[in-house]
Design a protein around this motif. Structure first.
Motif, short mmCIF file in Angstrom:
data_model
loop_
_atom_site.label_atom_id
_atom_site.label_comp_id
_atom_site.label_asym_id
_atom_site.label_seq_id
_atom_site.Cartn_x
_atom_site.Cartn_y
_atom_site.Cartn_z
N THR A 85 0.69 -16.54 -11.22
CA THR A 85 -0.25 -15.52 -11.67
C THR A 85 -1.52 -15.53 -10.81
O THR A 85 -2.27 -14.55 -10.79
CB THR A 85 -0.59 -15.75 -13.16
OG1 THR A 85 0.60 -16.16 -13.85
CG2 THR A 85 -1.09 -14.48 -13.82
N HIS A 128 -0.04 -21.72 -11.00
CA HIS A 128 0.91 -20.71 -11.48
C HIS A 128 0.93 -19.55 -10.49
O HIS A 128 -0.02 -19.36 -9.73
CB HIS A 128 0.56 -20.22 -12.90
CG HIS A 128 -0.83 -19.70 -13.08
ND1 HIS A 128 -1.28 -19.21 -14.28
CD2 HIS A 128 -1.88 -19.59 -12.23
CE1 HIS A 128 -2.54 -18.81 -14.15
NE2 HIS A 128 -2.92 -19.03 -12.92
N GLY A 130 6.45 -17.14 -20.30
CA GLY A 130 5.27 -16.65 -21.00
C GLY A 130 5.03 -15.22 -20.57
O GLY A 130 5.34 -14.84 -19.44
N ARG A 145 1.57 -28.85 -10.53
CA ARG A 145 0.83 -29.35 -11.69
C ARG A 145 1.02 -30.84 -11.84
O ARG A 145 2.14 -31.34 -11.72
CB ARG A 145 1.32 -28.68 -12.98
CG ARG A 145 0.90 -27.25 -13.08
CD ARG A 145 1.22 -26.68 -14.43
NE ARG A 145 1.37 -25.24 -14.33
CZ ARG A 145 1.85 -24.45 -15.27
NH1 ARG A 145 2.25 -24.98 -16.42
NH2 ARG A 145 1.94 -23.16 -15.10
N GLN A 186 8.19 -20.52 -9.89
CA GLN A 186 8.04 -19.47 -10.91
C GLN A 186 8.31 -18.09 -10.31
O GLN A 186 8.04 -17.85 -9.13
CB GLN A 186 6.62 -19.45 -11.47
CG GLN A 186 6.27 -20.61 -12.37
CD GLN A 186 4.87 -20.47 -12.96
OE1 GLN A 186 3.96 -20.01 -12.29
NE2 GLN A 186 4.71 -20.87 -14.21
N PHE A 224 4.57 -11.25 -16.87
CA PHE A 224 5.26 -12.43 -17.38
C PHE A 224 5.44 -13.43 -16.25
O PHE A 224 5.29 -13.10 -15.07
CB PHE A 224 6.62 -12.06 -17.99
CG PHE A 224 7.57 -11.36 -17.05
CD1 PHE A 224 8.36 -12.07 -16.17
CD2 PHE A 224 7.67 -9.98 -17.07
CE1 PHE A 224 9.23 -11.42 -15.31
CE2 PHE A 224 8.53 -9.32 -16.21
CZ PHE A 224 9.31 -10.03 -15.33
N GLY A 225 5.71 -14.68 -16.63
CA GLY A 225 5.97 -15.72 -15.64
C GLY A 225 7.08 -16.61 -16.16
O GLY A 225 7.00 -17.10 -17.28
N1 PHE Z 1 1.04 -18.10 -15.85
C1 PHE Z 1 1.66 -18.45 -17.11
C2 PHE Z 1 2.17 -19.90 -17.02
O1 PHE Z 1 2.30 -20.43 -15.95
C3 PHE Z 1 2.81 -17.55 -17.46
C4 PHE Z 1 2.38 -16.12 -17.70
C5 PHE Z 1 2.39 -15.18 -16.66
C6 PHE Z 1 1.98 -15.72 -18.96
C7 PHE Z 1 1.99 -13.88 -16.88
C8 PHE Z 1 1.59 -14.42 -19.20
C9 PHE Z 1 1.59 -13.51 -18.16
O2 PHE Z 1 2.47 -20.53 -18.02
#
Ligand code: PHE
Length: 419
Positions: free
Chosen positions: A113, A111, A255, A135, A149, A277-278
């Motif tokens: 993140t 991700h 998310g 993934r 993303q 968020f992502g």
């Molecule tokens: N990293 C999460 C995913 O890939 C998304 C997300 C990002 C959720 C930042 C909350 C905060 O599903």
């Protein structure tokens, strides 16, 4: 003599390989395509629209308050992808069956993140991270092992969040933001983290939801049907998912949540509250342009790309299939080796192998049947492999040849017996 170290080559670098290594040559071949930066690619058009939305929503004295990172290397450490985000050591998202590991310390990011913590540490407080993520998953028209993303963080200090209500606080009086490690920040209360005030959390939640809903309305029009669903992520609390109603189904598109204060504190940001968020670009692009198959994003065919060429990025584009070529379906059934059962066989290993041999003409792999022999107790699986080329008709002879190669590879790799 010293034993030579096995390595795996990615780009122009060699990484030591070990028992974790499961990146395949096929997957490695996609690194650097950067679809999100290719002109005329639908993912790139959606990316530009999202970036424009954030630039125009948040300005400070005429300048954007967000910085954008869209060229970060997808090879990250397990610390970046998991530990820095408080993902526990035994969390299922770390499983070898779900991630592409370079070795036990490095993987292809699962991700965006994964870059949050280092960018916070570098002193940034409002930023977007855009790129390709990897993934291991099943194979069908909406799943591809690589997708894209847009991830974001927006942090605020007390004077920004409560500029018109100076007597409200971000942190509870029992919490000392200058000594965050002397406090156990609990997430037992579904409403908020124990270090935060309810006022700060609720105001952030409201801004976050407005901000994201605003984006979705800019993309899909103001009448788009949506719903918020409570979620859990190890790195945010509280957390939500946003779903939109598309083609008679609820579709999850992002998310989000309030960043766990431990992450901010570890990065040296002790006086802020942040939301993150992502969102997934493929789903947005498929819904916006009615693109029926996720593999089309990777097409270099001009019949596909020309439909997105030189367009005003806000123009309404509806993808017209160039033509639909027929599918070929071949089944494969095999007995698992004696020590394996239907539940211990890692289906993602099988899917990767099918894709390694068959390449992008694999449209879908479906479990058709499982069976335990009453006498020998041996387990058997039957999968349907659905072949379709996006740009021409495949002949049955050609498919049979590839199918035979897949059978051979499955026998060689998993020690199974074809039935
Ligand atoms: N990293 C999460 C995913 O890939 C998304 C997300 C990002 C959720 C930042 C909350 C905060 O599903």
């Amino acid at each position: 003599a010293p034993k030579s170290v096995a390595t795996v080559r990615i780009g122009d670098k060699d990484y030591p390989s070990d028992e974790y290594t499961n990146v395949t040559p096929k997957i490695i071949s996609y690194l650097g395509r950067n679809l999100h930066l290719q002109r005329n690619n639908p993912l790139s058009i959606v990316r530009q629209r999202i970036v424009n939305y954030f630039y125009s929503s948040f300005t400070h004295r005429g300048n954007p308050t967000f910085s954008v990172y869209d060229n970060l290397s997808p090879i990250v450490t397990t610390k970046q992808n998991f530990d820095d985000l408080l993902i526990p050591a035994d969390h299922p998202s770390r499983a070898k069956s779900d991630c592409y590991y370079v070795n036990k310390d490095m993987l292809l990011r699962a991700h965006m993140t994964a870059h949050q913590s280092e960018l916070l540490k570098s002193g940034l407080d409002n930023f977007l991270m855009i790129g390709d993520v990897y993934r291991r998953d099943e194979i069908d028209s909406t799943h591809f092992p690589i997708f894209h993303q847009v991830d974001a963080v927006r942090s605020q200090r007390k004077d920004e969040l409560f500029h018109d209500k100076p007597d409200l606080e971000i942190f509870e009086p029992i919490f000392d933001p200058k000594n965050p490690h002397g406090f156990i920040n609990s997430i037992n209360d579904p409403m908020k983290q124990s270090c935060h005030t309810l006022e700060a959390t609720k105001l952030m939640e409201m801004q976050l939801k407005n901000h994201l809903l605003g984006l979705v309305k800019v993309l899909f029009g103001k009448d788009i049907k949506h719903r918020w669903v409570d979620e859990y992520f190890p790195f945010t609390h509280p957390s939500w998912e946003l779903e939109i109603y598309y083609e008679n189904k609820w579709m999850e598109i992002l998310g989000c949540g309030i960043v766990r204060n431990e992450i901010l504190a570890n990065a040296g940001s002790t006086n802020t509250i942040a939301y993150a968020f992502g969102l997934g670009l493929e789903r947005l692009a498929m819904a916006l342009y009615k693109i029926p198959d996720i593999r089309l994003m990777w097409s270099t065919d001009s019949g596909f790309l020309s439909q997105f060429e030189n367009k005003d990025i806000n123009a309404k584009i509806t993808y017209k299939p160039v033509s639909v070529f027929p599918q070929c379906v071949n089944d494969i059934s095999f007995w698992l080796p004696p020590n394996y059962t239907i539940d211990t066989f890692v289906s993602n290993d099988f899917y990767d192998l099918v894709r390694d041999v068959g390449g992008d003409i694999i449209e879908q792999v479906r479990l058709k049947d499982k069976f335990v022999h009453p006498k020998s107790k041996k387990h058997s699986l039957c999968y349907s492999i659905i072949y379709r080329h996006l740009e021409r008709t495949l002949t049955q002879v050609e498919v049979n040849e590839i199918h035979k190669q897949i059978e051979k590879a499955v026998v060689d790799n998993f020690n199974v017996t074809i039935r």
